[in-house]
Write a protein that holds these residues in place. Structure first.
Motif, PDB file in Angstrom:
ATOM      1  N   LEU A 288      13.702  16.298   0.177  1.00 50.44           N
ATOM      2  CA  LEU A 288      13.092  17.027  -0.942  1.00 50.44           C
ATOM      3  C   LEU A 288      11.890  16.195  -1.349  1.00 50.44           C
ATOM      4  N   THR A 289      10.701  16.677  -1.088  1.00 50.30           N
ATOM      5  CA  THR A 289       9.515  15.850  -1.306  1.00 50.30           C
ATOM      6  C   THR A 289       9.061  15.794  -2.754  1.00 50.30           C
ATOM      7  N   ASP A 290       9.656  16.621  -3.607  1.00 45.21           N
ATOM      8  CA  ASP A 290       9.331  16.567  -5.032  1.00 45.21           C
ATOM      9  C   ASP A 290      10.621  16.617  -5.833  1.00 45.21           C
ATOM     10  N   PHE A 291      10.577  16.134  -7.036  1.00 44.58           N
ATOM     11  CA  PHE A 291      11.767  15.966  -7.860  1.00 44.58           C
ATOM     12  C   PHE A 291      12.467  17.287  -8.168  1.00 44.58           C
ATOM     13  N   ASN A 292      11.697  18.381  -8.301  1.00 40.66           N
ATOM     14  CA  ASN A 292      12.282  19.673  -8.670  1.00 40.66           C
ATOM     15  C   ASN A 292      12.504  20.607  -7.499  1.00 40.66           C
ATOM     16  N   GLY A 293      12.267  20.154  -6.275  1.00 39.63           N
ATOM     17  CA  GLY A 293      12.543  20.962  -5.102  1.00 39.63           C
ATOM     18  C   GLY A 293      11.669  22.193  -4.967  1.00 39.63           C
ATOM     19  N   GLU A 294      10.435  22.122  -5.435  1.00 35.78           N
ATOM     20  CA  GLU A 294       9.545  23.285  -5.376  1.00 35.78           C
ATOM     21  C   GLU A 294       8.758  23.368  -4.068  1.00 35.78           C
ATOM     22  N   ASN A 295       8.580  22.249  -3.380  1.00 32.91           N
ATOM     23  CA  ASN A 295       7.864  22.242  -2.106  1.00 32.91           C
ATOM     24  C   ASN A 295       8.820  22.554  -0.961  1.00 32.91           C
ATOM     25  N   PRO A 296       8.280  22.950   0.197  1.00 33.73           N
ATOM     26  CA  PRO A 296       9.155  23.196   1.348  1.00 33.73           C
ATOM     27  C   PRO A 296       9.921  21.931   1.717  1.00 33.73           C
ATOM     28  N   LEU A 297      11.132  22.113   2.194  1.00 31.90           N
ATOM     29  CA  LEU A 297      11.952  21.000   2.664  1.00 31.90           C
ATOM     30  C   LEU A 297      11.400  20.474   3.978  1.00 31.90           C
TER      31      LEU A 297
ATOM     32  N   HIS B 149       4.072  15.914  -1.666  1.00 32.16           N
ATOM     33  CA  HIS B 149       4.514  16.500  -0.396  1.00 32.16           C
ATOM     34  C   HIS B 149       3.625  16.064   0.777  1.00 32.16           C
ATOM     35  N   ASP B 150       2.320  16.144   0.609  1.00 32.77           N
ATOM     36  CA  ASP B 150       1.400  15.816   1.707  1.00 32.77           C
ATOM     37  C   ASP B 150       1.462  14.341   2.120  1.00 32.77           C
ATOM     38  N   ASP B 151       1.911  13.475   1.229  1.00 31.20           N
ATOM     39  CA  ASP B 151       2.047  12.061   1.567  1.00 31.20           C
ATOM     40  C   ASP B 151       3.149  11.831   2.595  1.00 31.20           C
ATOM     41  N   PHE B 152       4.136  12.708   2.612  1.00 27.31           N
ATOM     42  CA  PHE B 152       5.280  12.545   3.512  1.00 27.31           C
ATOM     43  C   PHE B 152       4.963  12.977   4.938  1.00 27.31           C
ATOM     44  N   LEU B 153       4.071  13.945   5.100  1.00 22.82           N
ATOM     45  CA  LEU B 153       3.839  14.542   6.421  1.00 22.82           C
ATOM     46  C   LEU B 153       3.460  13.530   7.496  1.00 22.82           C
TER      47      LEU B 153
ATOM     48  N   GLU C 100       0.868  -1.180   0.000  1.00 22.02           N
ATOM     49  CA  GLU C 100       0.000   0.000   0.000  1.00 22.02           C
ATOM     50  C   GLU C 100       0.903   1.227   0.000  1.00 22.02           C
ATOM     51  N   SER C 101       0.463   2.336  -0.601  1.00 20.12           N
ATOM     52  CA  SER C 101       1.305   3.514  -0.841  1.00 20.12           C
ATOM     53  C   SER C 101       1.955   4.080   0.419  1.00 20.12           C
ATOM     54  N   GLY C 102       1.196   4.253   1.503  1.00 16.99           N
ATOM     55  CA  GLY C 102       1.768   4.803   2.736  1.00 16.99           C
ATOM     56  C   GLY C 102       2.813   3.882   3.327  1.00 16.99           C
ATOM     57  N   ARG C 103       2.531   2.597   3.330  1.00 17.99           N
ATOM     58  CA  ARG C 103       3.492   1.613   3.850  1.00 17.99           C
ATOM     59  C   ARG C 103       4.722   1.554   2.939  1.00 17.99           C
ATOM     60  N   LYS C 104       4.477   1.657   1.645  1.00 16.74           N
ATOM     61  CA  LYS C 104       5.565   1.648   0.673  1.00 16.74           C
ATOM     62  C   LYS C 104       6.509   2.833   0.930  1.00 16.74           C
ATOM     63  N   LEU C 105       5.933   4.010   1.139  1.00 17.80           N
ATOM     64  CA  LEU C 105       6.735   5.207   1.389  1.00 17.80           C
ATOM     65  C   LEU C 105       7.527   5.071   2.684  1.00 17.80           C
ATOM     66  N   HIS C 106       6.872   4.627   3.742  1.00 18.03           N
ATOM     67  CA  HIS C 106       7.559   4.443   5.029  1.00 18.03           C
ATOM     68  C   HIS C 106       8.711   3.446   4.893  1.00 18.03           C
ATOM     69  N   THR C 107       8.445   2.330   4.241  1.00 22.98           N
ATOM     70  CA  THR C 107       9.460   1.289   4.053  1.00 22.98           C
ATOM     71  C   THR C 107      10.639   1.803   3.232  1.00 22.98           C
TER      72      THR C 107
END
Length: 194
Positions: free
Chosen positions: A175-184, A152-156, A113-120
């Protein structure tokens, strides 16, 4: 040290995969430095590549040398292969103790699942990078999200619950997005989420 992504310090040409690895590291460092300056109003200048005993990139923060170890976060084998020009990314294969292990790990991620995938995936990078030792007085770990699957919101909700293994990094940034446009996002002590 060199700022050339196509040649080593002696001017010898690098392999395609090594040049691509340097390009991705340089790009991630550039986006990180730009975002850091914007967010904290502190100048980060100049980028150069290092030999393997040192972190990937060096720069200056407020006039003092700072080393950056760069990691890319992938959600699938396909993403990693595309980013690496269909070759295994050397830094990533290194991180996961061998190319076969890395590809098997990414295949396992695909079934989660996406959230578990990100955490892992984040936990895996942190654990792997924590085992490394660098010839550096100051080193920050910068993890760049290379997957369009996560925003970005998925990481919070994830980063607050990561368990940081003992490590030698002065700071760990995401860096939550590939181009660094979101807050660190800063991980660990001094966590800074936006």
């Amino acid at each position: 040290m060199t700022s050339d992504i196509h040649h080593d310090e002696q001017g010898k040409p690098l392999s395609h995969s090594e040049s691509e690895k340097r390009r991705l590291e340089r790009e991630a460092a550039k986006f990180f430095m730009r975002a850091y300056e914007k967010q904290f109003h502190q100048p980060m200048r100049h980028i150069w590549h290092n030999q393997p005993a040192k972190p990937d990139i060096s720069c200056f923060l407020n006039g003092e040398e700072l080393d950056l170890e760069i990691a890319h976060l992938y959600a699938s084998e396909q993403e990693a292969r595309i980013a690496a020009g269909d070759n295994p990314p050397p830094a990533a294969a290194d991180q996961y103790q061998g190319e076969e292990h890395f590809w098997a790990y990414l295949a396992d991620l695909a079934s989660m699942e996406s959230g578990r995938k990100l955490h892992t995936a984040l936990q895996r990078i942190l654990t792997s990078k924590a085992r490394k030792r660098y010839h550096s007085n100051r080193v920050w770990l910068v993890i760049r999200n290379a997957s369009p699957l996560w925003q970005h919101d998925d990481f919070l909700p994830i980063v607050r619950h990561l368990v940081l293994p003992p490590h030698h990094f002065e700071q760990i940034w995401l860096l939550t997005d590939f181009n660094g446009e979101n807050p660190l996002l800063r991980l660990g002590p001094g966590y800074q989420g936006c």
